[in-house]
Write a protein that holds these residues in place. Structure first.
Motif, mmCIF file in Angstrom:
data_model
loop_
_atom_site.group_PDB
_atom_site.id
_atom_site.type_symbol
_atom_site.label_atom_id
_atom_site.label_comp_id
_atom_site.label_asym_id
_atom_site.label_seq_id
_atom_site.Cartn_x
_atom_site.Cartn_y
_atom_site.Cartn_z
ATOM 1 N N ALA A 58 16.296 -16.019 15.791
ATOM 2 C CA ALA A 58 17.040 -14.763 15.856
ATOM 3 C C ALA A 58 17.253 -14.357 17.304
ATOM 4 O O ALA A 58 16.442 -14.658 18.177
ATOM 5 N N SER A 59 18.363 -13.657 17.537
ATOM 6 C CA SER A 59 18.636 -13.109 18.859
ATOM 7 C C SER A 59 19.414 -11.815 18.695
ATOM 8 O O SER A 59 19.892 -11.491 17.603
ATOM 9 N N ALA A 60 19.527 -11.074 19.775
ATOM 10 C CA ALA A 60 20.186 -9.771 19.760
ATOM 11 C C ALA A 60 21.304 -9.739 20.785
ATOM 12 O O ALA A 60 21.248 -10.420 21.814
ATOM 13 N N LEU A 61 22.319 -8.938 20.481
ATOM 14 C CA LEU A 61 23.435 -8.751 21.409
ATOM 15 C C LEU A 61 23.860 -7.296 21.370
ATOM 16 O O LEU A 61 24.201 -6.764 20.306
ATOM 17 N N ALA A 62 23.830 -6.642 22.524
ATOM 18 C CA ALA A 62 24.282 -5.260 22.618
ATOM 19 C C ALA A 62 25.806 -5.230 22.680
ATOM 20 O O ALA A 62 26.412 -5.939 23.492
ATOM 21 N N CYS A 63 26.420 -4.438 21.827
ATOM 22 C CA CYS A 63 27.887 -4.356 21.830
ATOM 23 C C CYS A 63 28.324 -3.072 21.142
ATOM 24 O O CYS A 63 27.586 -2.496 20.350
ATOM 25 N N ASP A 64 29.537 -2.650 21.464
ATOM 26 C CA ASP A 64 30.161 -1.490 20.832
ATOM 27 C C ASP A 64 31.465 -1.970 20.218
ATOM 28 O O ASP A 64 32.402 -2.339 20.934
ATOM 29 N N LEU A 65 31.549 -1.975 18.901
ATOM 30 C CA LEU A 65 32.710 -2.542 18.227
ATOM 31 C C LEU A 65 33.949 -1.665 18.293
ATOM 32 O O LEU A 65 35.009 -2.052 17.800
ATOM 33 N N ALA A 66 33.839 -0.506 18.929
ATOM 34 C CA ALA A 66 35.050 0.252 19.225
ATOM 35 C C ALA A 66 35.857 -0.425 20.326
ATOM 36 O O ALA A 66 37.040 -0.144 20.511
ATOM 37 N N ASP A 67 35.209 -1.329 21.050
ATOM 38 C CA ASP A 67 35.845 -2.131 22.096
ATOM 39 C C ASP A 67 36.405 -3.404 21.452
ATOM 40 O O ASP A 67 35.652 -4.240 20.950
ATOM 41 N N ALA A 68 37.704 -3.561 21.468
ATOM 42 C CA ALA A 68 38.362 -4.672 20.771
ATOM 43 C C ALA A 68 38.022 -6.038 21.351
ATOM 44 O O ALA A 68 38.295 -7.060 20.714
ATOM 45 N N THR A 69 37.401 -6.074 22.536
ATOM 46 C CA THR A 69 37.035 -7.364 23.117
ATOM 47 C C THR A 69 35.696 -7.887 22.582
ATOM 48 O O THR A 69 35.368 -9.055 22.779
ATOM 49 N N GLN A 70 34.949 -7.027 21.905
ATOM 50 C CA GLN A 70 33.592 -7.398 21.516
ATOM 51 C C GLN A 70 33.498 -8.411 20.369
ATOM 52 O O GLN A 70 32.601 -9.262 20.373
ATOM 53 N N PRO A 71 34.354 -8.355 19.359
ATOM 54 C CA PRO A 71 34.238 -9.358 18.289
ATOM 55 C C PRO A 71 34.304 -10.798 18.786
ATOM 56 O O PRO A 71 33.493 -11.641 18.370
ATOM 57 N N ALA A 72 35.227 -11.096 19.685
ATOM 58 C CA ALA A 72 35.305 -12.461 20.216
ATOM 59 C C ALA A 72 34.039 -12.806 20.995
ATOM 60 O O ALA A 72 33.554 -13.945 20.946
ATOM 61 N N ARG A 73 33.494 -11.827 21.698
ATOM 62 C CA ARG A 73 32.251 -12.044 22.443
ATOM 63 C C ARG A 73 31.094 -12.333 21.484
ATOM 64 O O ARG A 73 30.248 -13.207 21.759
ATOM 65 N N ILE A 74 31.038 -11.622 20.370
ATOM 66 C CA ILE A 74 29.977 -11.828 19.377
ATOM 67 C C ILE A 74 30.051 -13.242 18.813
ATOM 68 O O ILE A 74 29.042 -13.949 18.720
ATOM 69 N N VAL A 75 31.242 -13.661 18.432
ATOM 70 C CA VAL A 75 31.417 -14.996 17.844
ATOM 71 C C VAL A 75 31.054 -16.074 18.860
ATOM 72 O O VAL A 75 30.351 -17.044 18.539
ATOM 73 N N ALA A 76 31.510 -15.906 20.095
ATOM 74 C CA ALA A 76 31.190 -16.885 21.136
ATOM 75 C C ALA A 76 29.685 -16.953 21.377
ATOM 76 O O ALA A 76 29.124 -18.042 21.576
ATOM 77 N N CYS A 77 29.025 -15.811 21.338
ATOM 78 C CA CYS A 77 27.577 -15.768 21.553
ATOM 79 C C CYS A 77 26.836 -16.497 20.433
ATOM 80 O O CYS A 77 25.882 -17.236 20.685
ATOM 81 N N ALA A 78 27.290 -16.293 19.194
ATOM 82 C CA ALA A 78 26.642 -16.970 18.058
ATOM 83 C C ALA A 78 26.749 -18.481 18.190
ATOM 84 O O ALA A 78 25.781 -19.218 17.949
ATOM 85 N N ARG A 79 27.905 -18.939 18.602
ATOM 86 C CA ARG A 79 28.103 -20.381 18.734
ATOM 87 C C ARG A 79 27.294 -20.938 19.902
ATOM 88 O O ARG A 79 26.727 -22.029 19.824
ATOM 89 N N GLN A 80 27.231 -20.187 20.994
ATOM 90 C CA GLN A 80 26.507 -20.653 22.175
ATOM 91 C C GLN A 80 25.000 -20.674 21.935
ATOM 92 O O GLN A 80 24.318 -21.646 22.266
ATOM 93 N N ARG A 81 24.469 -19.612 21.349
ATOM 94 C CA ARG A 81 23.019 -19.498 21.186
ATOM 95 C C ARG A 81 22.495 -20.285 19.989
ATOM 96 O O ARG A 81 21.380 -20.813 20.031
#
Length: 253
Positions: A58-81
């Motif tokens: 398990a891992s954690a990622l701080a993000c605010d989904l009101a920011d439209a750039t965050q979903p792509a960042r979340i997906v990229a993080c899941a694949r990387q980690r």
């Protein structure tokens, strides 16, 4: 112990507390690697540490989904980690109790950004990876409020959750050729810290009395439905939502 999600990676937005935390725990217990994406960085980190202490990845990622750039960042993080992505659970939501006459543009913009637009962006970002893996699961926490009933002070939230259900049906149709299913859960009254947003203990008690099963739901009640929709048993289900409300919608009155 049987772990049907071993080798899979699951993203849970709003995964640090309440319903999201229960979903994170259930997937981790079933062998999945879990990425907890939440505005509450400390809460997400704490939960991820607890899951790791129990033997999960398990891992954690701080993000605010009101920011439209965050979903792509979340997906990229899941694949990387965690080496890929198999299930996205969009559970994060925004619903401050607000009188209809006080609802303004910023409130509507944030409500729809977190509750609706983020679902679009998450699936769009995850789709290439899903296609590479031959399929995937997109799950969304919807609500009975909006699609089925109304609640004073939540017109903005109700509108956004009605839009979520439309997203689930339309997106399911378009991504089905890629082996991707899109489904959701419509919680009724669930006992979470956020539920206090609706009123004090007397309000909670009045709500409980109107539920045929005699209790408010628990976060784990929703997590169980999510786990089913992500499982092999639900492989032929798409474009659907499951109502989990203790029978509250059954009485005519």
């Amino acid at each position: 112990m049987d772990q049907p999600f071993a080798g899979q990676t699951v993203v849970v937005t709003g995964g640090a507390s309440g319903i999201g935390a229960a979903i994170s725990w259930r997937f981790a217990a079933q062998g999945a690697a879990v990425l907890i994406a939440d505005r509450d960085e400390a809460g997400a980190e704490q939960l991820a540490a607890q899951l790791r202490a129990g033997g999960a990845e398990a891992s954690a990622l701080a993000c605010d989904l009101a920011d439209a750039t965050q979903p792509a960042r979340i997906v990229a993080c899941a694949r990387q980690r965690h080496g890929g992505l198999d299930v996205v659970v969009h559970n994060a939501a925004y619903f401050p109790l607000t009188d209809f006459t006080a609802i303004d543009a910023p409130l509507l913009e944030r409500t729809f950004a977190v509750n609706v637009w983020a679902a679009f962006h998450l699936l769009q970002a995850a789709l290439p990876g899903f296609r590479e893996r031959g399929g995937g699961r997109m799950l969304v926490t919807s609500s009975v409020t909006g699609p089925r009933v109304a609640y004073p002070g939540l017109a903005h939230y109700a509108a956004s959750k009605s839009a979520v259900n439309g997203f689930i049906r339309a997106a399911a149709l378009e991504v089905a050729p890629f082996g991707v299913t899109v489904n959701g859960v419509e919680p009724g009254m669930i006992q979470t810290p956020a539920q206090a947003n609706l009123g004090d203990a007397s309000v909670t008690e009045r709500l409980r009395q109107r539920i045929p099963l005699g209790r408010l739901g628990t976060p784990d009640d929703i997590a169980g439905a999510m786990l089913f929709l992500a499982s092999a048993d639900a492989a032929y289900i798409t474009g659907q939502t499951i109502i989990v409300d203790g029978g509250a919608l059954l009485p005519e009155n």
